[in-house]
Design a protein around this motif. Structure first.
Motif, PDB file in Angstrom:
ATOM      1  N   THR A 254      -3.814  -3.230   3.551  1.00 32.82           N
ATOM      2  CA  THR A 254      -3.094  -4.431   4.445  1.00 32.82           C
ATOM      3  C   THR A 254      -2.036  -3.714   5.263  1.00 32.82           C
ATOM      4  O   THR A 254      -1.727  -4.444   6.331  1.00 32.82           O
ATOM      5  N   GLY A 255      -1.176  -2.790   4.720  1.00 35.19           N
ATOM      6  CA  GLY A 255       0.048  -2.523   5.495  1.00 35.19           C
ATOM      7  C   GLY A 255       1.105  -3.303   5.264  1.00 35.19           C
ATOM      8  O   GLY A 255       2.106  -3.425   5.870  1.00 35.19           O
ATOM      9  N   LYS A 256       1.029  -4.403   4.269  1.00 38.26           N
ATOM     10  CA  LYS A 256       2.012  -5.344   3.945  1.00 38.26           C
ATOM     11  C   LYS A 256       2.951  -4.912   2.599  1.00 38.26           C
ATOM     12  O   LYS A 256       2.818  -4.225   1.898  1.00 38.26           O
ATOM     13  N   ASN A 257       4.005  -5.720   2.537  1.00 39.62           N
ATOM     14  CA  ASN A 257       4.726  -5.545   1.311  1.00 39.62           C
ATOM     15  C   ASN A 257       4.630  -6.443   0.306  1.00 39.62           C
ATOM     16  O   ASN A 257       4.114  -7.513   0.695  1.00 39.62           O
ATOM     17  N   TYR A 258       4.480  -6.278  -0.902  1.00 38.63           N
ATOM     18  CA  TYR A 258       4.435  -6.903  -2.130  1.00 38.63           C
ATOM     19  C   TYR A 258       5.815  -7.633  -2.581  1.00 38.63           C
ATOM     20  O   TYR A 258       6.368  -6.735  -2.796  1.00 38.63           O
TER      21      TYR A 258
ATOM     22  N   THR B 217       6.786  -1.075  12.682  1.00 34.08           N
ATOM     23  CA  THR B 217       5.691  -0.641  12.237  1.00 34.08           C
ATOM     24  C   THR B 217       5.759   1.078  12.312  1.00 34.08           C
ATOM     25  O   THR B 217       6.387   1.466  13.048  1.00 34.08           O
ATOM     26  N   PHE B 218       4.843   1.491  11.268  1.00 36.37           N
ATOM     27  CA  PHE B 218       4.575   2.910  11.430  1.00 36.37           C
ATOM     28  C   PHE B 218       3.223   3.514  10.682  1.00 36.37           C
ATOM     29  O   PHE B 218       2.654   2.577   9.952  1.00 36.37           O
ATOM     30  N   LYS B 219       2.815   4.626  10.902  1.00 36.04           N
ATOM     31  CA  LYS B 219       1.728   5.063  10.035  1.00 36.04           C
ATOM     32  C   LYS B 219       2.012   6.226   9.363  1.00 36.04           C
ATOM     33  O   LYS B 219       2.951   6.983   9.499  1.00 36.04           O
ATOM     34  N   THR B 220       0.956   6.636   8.367  1.00 35.42           N
ATOM     35  CA  THR B 220       1.329   7.576   7.517  1.00 35.42           C
ATOM     36  C   THR B 220       0.529   8.957   8.313  1.00 35.42           C
ATOM     37  O   THR B 220      -0.260   8.597   9.252  1.00 35.42           O
ATOM     38  N   PHE B 221       0.411  10.146   7.747  1.00 34.81           N
ATOM     39  CA  PHE B 221      -0.120  11.273   8.445  1.00 34.81           C
ATOM     40  C   PHE B 221      -1.141  11.976   7.483  1.00 34.81           C
ATOM     41  O   PHE B 221      -0.564  12.299   6.286  1.00 34.81           O
TER      42      PHE B 221
ATOM     43  N   VAL C  76       2.606   5.609   1.730  1.00 31.74           N
ATOM     44  CA  VAL C  76       2.747   3.996   1.552  1.00 31.74           C
ATOM     45  C   VAL C  76       1.364   3.414   1.245  1.00 31.74           C
ATOM     46  O   VAL C  76       1.168   2.395   0.579  1.00 31.74           O
ATOM     47  N   GLY C  77       0.059   3.958   1.831  1.00 30.39           N
ATOM     48  CA  GLY C  77      -1.195   3.274   1.563  1.00 30.39           C
ATOM     49  C   GLY C  77      -1.567   3.727   0.248  1.00 30.39           C
ATOM     50  O   GLY C  77      -2.086   2.687  -0.462  1.00 30.39           O
ATOM     51  N   THR C  78      -1.280   4.693  -0.324  1.00 32.04           N
ATOM     52  CA  THR C  78      -1.767   5.010  -1.983  1.00 32.04           C
ATOM     53  C   THR C  78      -0.577   4.260  -2.692  1.00 32.04           C
ATOM     54  O   THR C  78      -1.229   3.544  -3.840  1.00 32.04           O
ATOM     55  N   GLY C  79       0.785   4.006  -2.046  1.00 29.64           N
ATOM     56  CA  GLY C  79       1.839   3.052  -3.016  1.00 29.64           C
ATOM     57  C   GLY C  79       1.020   1.747  -3.140  1.00 29.64           C
ATOM     58  O   GLY C  79       1.144   0.955  -4.091  1.00 29.64           O
TER      59      GLY C  79
END
Length: 527
Positions: free
Chosen positions: A3-7, A19-23, A189-192
């Motif tokens: 989702t790209g959101k914070n829990y 916003t940002f993206k991973t690589f 952060v996606g893995t996270g």
């Protein structure tokens, strides 16, 4: 789904504008997911929830917390191969590394669950009253460890599983009874987020209080600084660079209420090669260390960055064998282009120093973001005169220091900063001749290895993953193994307290049947 959101507790939120993206370093492209940095309001809500959860969570029984940790492990495994694919897309690591590290993460969670089920980790100590003692009566005193409060955990770049969202810091803090707020590392952060989803599901299934866990994302330094400075945060866990770890340590120390920062930072992990061992097994050790230096593109905190020996035919032969072995190893992908650039800059800085020469390097073509391994060499006298040569370069490079004699070698060891590990390669009958060397090494490291490689950290109670500063910010603690829980607790005593109002760990009947120190004797007996 990412989702790209914070829990924030169990709720997904993304009110921010940044916003940002991973690589993907293997494909050399940005990943498609967009992540929204946590706002100050979301930070405040997460910490407030953690503080509220602490009132309930600190009183959960060992069995309840154990069920929670085991449920996290189960939910992580339930994510299946999708989690492994996500891990690889954000780290560049191969699938085998992903499987191994997931196993380590799950194993850590289950080991803390086992510790909680057994229960003796609280270090209960009871000194019963002696009312007729002369000249003054002795009071009844009972001590155990209690949790500190909300803990902030910083995800590590090089261990997206084992030292990140549900890694050792989080597992040990939750085991201690501390709610956790994770600052997810911006590179994965996606893995996270996927792992955070597993933790939230486990918390709900085991009826843990809302706010026992939150996962926040951010690409800069603002999020981390805000969390460390928040007055309701009581401790911090960090794995990363000396610069970043020291910055967090200083922020925590400057608070009106200073808090501990348990930071695992830089290490060059010196390896001493004794002549008899090289005379007998030069090729064996050259092959072993070529593998250790290049493992994971050198992106391990225990990577052997400093090789030391006394000049002679044995060291010359080892240098030649190491050169041949290093040149044969195919390079590995690094975590991010920024990591690759930092590695190249650091290696170039080392090579540019007076008296340093490059004796080995992979000679083939390497794809983008792959770290090309190098071996450098320098005289012992030059090394002693240049502090730059003892600094860590994060990546597959090691410097071979050629000493004039044992005295110079010991002087080098004594001059080093604190290290996670030190290694001695030698024959058993050789060690008796090197007492000063062994003492010097022991004084500078947290773990001393004989005839092995420092890469590879076993997760068990006897492991010490820490060392004198700057290897870690507090050498009295380990970041690996069940004793890592001791970072998140403090000793607390009850004096003359009614038995029925004491925690079960300290009651006369010892209802949990744990090992306690009763009047200076270790026992499970009742009083």
């Amino acid at each position: 789904m990412i989702t790209g959101k914070n829990y924030v507790g169990s709720k997904l939120k993304a009110a921010g504008e940044k916003t940002f993206k991973t690589f993907n370093p293997q494909l050399d492209i940005e990943n498609p997911w967009v992540f929204t940095e946590a706002t100050q309001e979301e930070i405040e809500e997460a910490v407030t929830l953690a503080n509220q959860a602490f009132g309930t969570y600190k009183n959960c029984s060992g069995l309840e917390k154990a069920n929670f940790l085991n449920a996290i492990a189960d939910e992580v495994l339930a994510l299946g191969d999708n989690l492994l694919v996500q891990y690889c897309s954000e780290s560049g690591f191969p699938i085998g590394r992903a499987e191994g590290e997931r196993g380590r993460m799950v194993g850590q969670l289950r080991s803390f669950a086992q510790m909680l089920t057994e229960g003796s980790w609280v270090q209960a100590a009871i000194d019963t009253a002696i009312t007729d003692r002369v000249p003054a009566p002795k009071e009844d005193l009972r001590k155990m460890m209690v949790p500190l409060g909300p803990v902030v955990v910083f995800g590590s770049s090089n261990f997206p599983f084992a030292f990140s969202t549900a890694g050792g810091d989080t597992a040990s803090a939750l085991a201690a009874g501390c709610p956790v707020i994770v600052k997810s590392h911006s590179m994965h952060v996606g893995t996270g987020e996927m792992v955070a989803t597993a933790i939230i599901k486990a918390a709900q299934k085991t009826n843990m209080p809302e706010g026992v866990f939150s996962n926040l994302v951010g690409g800069g330094t603002t999020l981390g600084a805000s969390l460390v400075q928040h007055p309701l945060v009581k401790a911090v866990g960090f794995t990363g660079s000396i610069r970043a770890g020291r910055a967090l340590f200083d922020l925590a120390a400057q608070r009106p209420e200073p808090i501990p920062v348990f930071a695992e930072m830089g290490s060059v992990n010196p390896v001493v090669f004794l002549p008899k061992a090289l005379a007998l097994n030069s090729q064996k050790w050259a092959t072993a260390y070529a593998g250790s230096i290049t493992m994971g593109a050198g992106q391990f905190c225990t990577n052997p960055g400093l090789l030391i020996g006394v000049k002679g035919a044995e060291l010359n032969n080892f240098s030649e064998e190491l050169t041949k072995a290093i040149e044969k190893v195919e390079p590995f992908c690094m975590l991010h282009p920024s990591m690759k650039n930092s590695f190249e800059e650091g290696a170039a800085t080392m090579i540019s120093q007076n008296g340093v020469s490059k004796i080995a390097e992979y000679k083939g073509e390497a794809p983008a973001n792959y770290g090309v391994q190098k071996i450098l060499t320098v005289e012992g006298k030059t090394f002693l005169e240049n502090k730059t040569l003892s600094h860590e370069v994060f990546g597959p490079v090691s410097i071979l220091v050629q000493c004039d004699n044992e005295e110079q070698l010991v002087k080098i060891l004594n001059q080093l900063d604190g290290q996670l590990t030190g290694t001695i390669i030698g024959e058993p009958n050789e060690l008796k001749e090197y007492n000063k060397l062994i003492a010097a090494m022991q004084n500078r490291v947290g773990r001393l290895i004989f005839n092995g490689v420092p890469t590879g950290v076993e997760v068990c109670p006897s492991m010490i993953h820490g060392g004198p500063y700057p290897a870690s910010s507090d050498s009295r603690f380990t970041a690996v193994g069940i004793h890592a829980v001791n970072r998140w607790v403090r000793p607390f005593s009850y004096q003359n307290w009614p038995n029925e109002l004491l925690p079960p760990e300290l009651q006369n009947e010892n209802p949990l049947q744990i090992l306690r120190t009763l009047n200076n004797i270790q026992t499970k007996s009742q009083i």
